[in-house]
Design an enzyme around this catalytic site. Sequence first.
Site, PDB file in Angstrom:
ATOM      1  N   THR A 220       8.387 -11.540   3.825  1.00 42.75           N
ATOM      2  CA  THR A 220       7.881 -12.746   3.161  1.00 42.75           C
ATOM      3  C   THR A 220       8.725 -13.114   1.948  1.00 42.75           C
ATOM      4  O   THR A 220       8.986 -14.291   1.693  1.00 42.75           O
ATOM      5  CB  THR A 220       6.415 -12.536   2.733  1.00 42.75           C
ATOM      6  OG1 THR A 220       5.640 -12.215   3.890  1.00 42.75           O
ATOM      7  CG2 THR A 220       5.860 -13.791   2.092  1.00 42.75           C
TER       8      THR A 220
ATOM      9  N   GLY B 172       2.115 -10.427   4.098  1.00 41.40           N
ATOM     10  CA  GLY B 172       2.062 -11.796   3.591  1.00 41.40           C
ATOM     11  C   GLY B 172       1.879 -11.825   2.081  1.00 41.40           C
ATOM     12  O   GLY B 172       1.860 -10.794   1.402  1.00 41.40           O
TER      13      GLY B 172
ATOM     14  N   ASP C  89      10.420  -3.804  14.732  1.00 41.79           N
ATOM     15  CA  ASP C  89       9.296  -3.836  13.799  1.00 41.79           C
ATOM     16  C   ASP C  89       8.033  -4.280  14.522  1.00 41.79           C
ATOM     17  O   ASP C  89       8.029  -5.285  15.234  1.00 41.79           O
ATOM     18  CB  ASP C  89       9.615  -4.805  12.654  1.00 41.79           C
ATOM     19  CG  ASP C  89       8.570  -4.790  11.547  1.00 41.79           C
ATOM     20  OD1 ASP C  89       7.941  -3.726  11.342  1.00 41.79           O
ATOM     21  OD2 ASP C  89       8.398  -5.827  10.887  1.00 41.79           O
TER      22      ASP C  89
ATOM     23  N   ASP D  64       3.521  -0.077  17.179  1.00 42.11           N
ATOM     24  CA  ASP D  64       2.314  -0.436  16.448  1.00 42.11           C
ATOM     25  C   ASP D  64       1.127  -0.438  17.404  1.00 42.11           C
ATOM     26  O   ASP D  64       0.861  -1.415  18.094  1.00 42.11           O
ATOM     27  CB  ASP D  64       2.473  -1.816  15.794  1.00 42.11           C
ATOM     28  CG  ASP D  64       1.282  -2.190  14.925  1.00 42.11           C
ATOM     29  OD1 ASP D  64       0.286  -1.424  14.917  1.00 42.11           O
ATOM     30  OD2 ASP D  64       1.334  -3.243  14.268  1.00 42.11           O
TER      31      ASP D  64
ATOM     32  N   HIS E 201       4.418  -1.093   4.353  1.00 43.20           N
ATOM     33  CA  HIS E 201       4.508  -2.444   4.897  1.00 43.20           C
ATOM     34  C   HIS E 201       3.934  -3.420   3.873  1.00 43.20           C
ATOM     35  O   HIS E 201       3.212  -3.030   2.971  1.00 43.20           O
ATOM     36  CB  HIS E 201       3.725  -2.535   6.211  1.00 43.20           C
ATOM     37  CG  HIS E 201       4.455  -1.936   7.373  1.00 43.20           C
ATOM     38  ND1 HIS E 201       4.846  -2.661   8.467  1.00 43.20           N
ATOM     39  CD2 HIS E 201       4.878  -0.675   7.604  1.00 43.20           C
ATOM     40  CE1 HIS E 201       5.478  -1.885   9.318  1.00 43.20           C
ATOM     41  NE2 HIS E 201       5.500  -0.664   8.816  1.00 43.20           N
TER      42      HIS E 201
ATOM     43  N   ASN F  70       9.197  -2.311   3.875  1.00 42.97           N
ATOM     44  CA  ASN F  70       9.448  -3.513   4.666  1.00 42.97           C
ATOM     45  C   ASN F  70       9.356  -4.762   3.793  1.00 42.97           C
ATOM     46  O   ASN F  70       8.407  -4.916   3.024  1.00 42.97           O
ATOM     47  CB  ASN F  70       8.428  -3.621   5.801  1.00 42.97           C
ATOM     48  CG  ASN F  70       8.684  -2.627   6.913  1.00 42.97           C
ATOM     49  OD1 ASN F  70       9.302  -1.585   6.713  1.00 42.97           O
ATOM     50  ND2 ASN F  70       8.204  -2.955   8.102  1.00 42.97           N
ATOM     51  N   VAL F  71      10.337  -5.635   3.964  1.00 44.29           N
ATOM     52  CA  VAL F  71      10.376  -6.887   3.202  1.00 44.29           C
ATOM     53  C   VAL F  71      10.683  -8.037   4.150  1.00 44.29           C
ATOM     54  O   VAL F  71      11.716  -8.023   4.821  1.00 44.29           O
ATOM     55  CB  VAL F  71      11.439  -6.836   2.083  1.00 44.29           C
ATOM     56  CG1 VAL F  71      11.504  -8.171   1.346  1.00 44.29           C
ATOM     57  CG2 VAL F  71      11.144  -5.701   1.110  1.00 44.29           C
TER      58      VAL F  71
END
Length: 285
Positions: free
Chosen positions: A230, A171, A77, A98, A205, A227-228
Site C-alpha cells: 500500500t 491496507g 504472496d 495462505d 504483513h 511486506n510493503v
Amino acid sequence: MVKQAYSQHYAIAAFNVNNLEWAKAILLAAQEAQAPVILEVTAGAAHYMGSFRLAYDLIVDLHQALHITVPVAIHLDHGGYTDVLKTLGVGYTSVMFDGSSLKLTENIKLTDQIVKLAKPQAVTVEAEVGTIGGQEDGTIAQGELASLNEAIAMAKTGVDMLALGIGNIHGPYPDNWEGLNLAHLRTLATGIEDAIKEPLPLVLHGGSGIPDDQIKAAIQLGIAKINVNTEGQLAFHEAMRDYVLSGQDLVGKNYDPRRFLQPGLTAIKEMCLDRLRVFGSANRV
C-alpha cells in the site's frame, strides 16, 4: 536472507510488484542501498501482468538488464494451493501458501504437502495462521492476534517463515488503530522457539503505515520479513496526481508514457529506499 536478518536483528523488505515500473524501482532502490530484497507477486498482479511466468521473466530480465548485484528473491504472496504449484513450476525462489481462511487442520495438511514439494527445489515456504485483517470500512481498531497453539502447530510443518497476526492489518490503518501488540509477538516468538527447539523467522504483513518505532521494536522480537504494498501505491498515486494537477503532463511531450510515469517510478524508489533504511537491511550485502 531471512535467516541472516533474523539472527542479526534486521528485516528483509518484501515489496509487491504491480508492473514494470514497480519492479524497476524496487531493484534500483535495493542496488543503491546495497540491500537484499524480496519482490513479491500476488495472483492478482500476475493476472494483471499476464501470468506468473511473465512476472517472473520481467523481474529476471530487469535484474540482468540493470546489472543488479544484490541478493534478490522472487516470492509468491498470499497464494492458494494452485498458485503455489504454478510458481514452483516457473522457478519462484519463495512461496507463501495462505490457507488462513481454511480450518486449521486443512491449512496444516496443505502446508505440509507444500513444504515437501518445495524443499527438494530449495524453495522457501511461508505460511500463515489465523487471519490478518484488512481495513475496509474504517472501523477496525485492532487486527487479529494469532493463537500460540496454532502457530506452534504450523511451525512444526517445517515452514521457513510464519506470518502471524499481532494487531497488524492489510491496507491503510484507521485513525483508531491501537498499534502492534508487541507483548503478544514476544510470547509467540518465544513459544514457537521453545516448541520446535530453534528460532523461526516471523513475517509482518500490512507493513505500510506502521510507525517506525513499532517496526523496529517488532524486528528485535523476531520479525525478519516485512511486506510493503500500500505504501508504494500511495506514493505512486500522490506523485502522479501532483504531476497532473500541476500541469507538468501538458509540457512538451510529457504525455509520452516513458516520461509521464517517471514521477511515479521515482516516488516508489524513494519509498523503497526509506523502508530499507528503517528495516535495517541497507548495506547488508
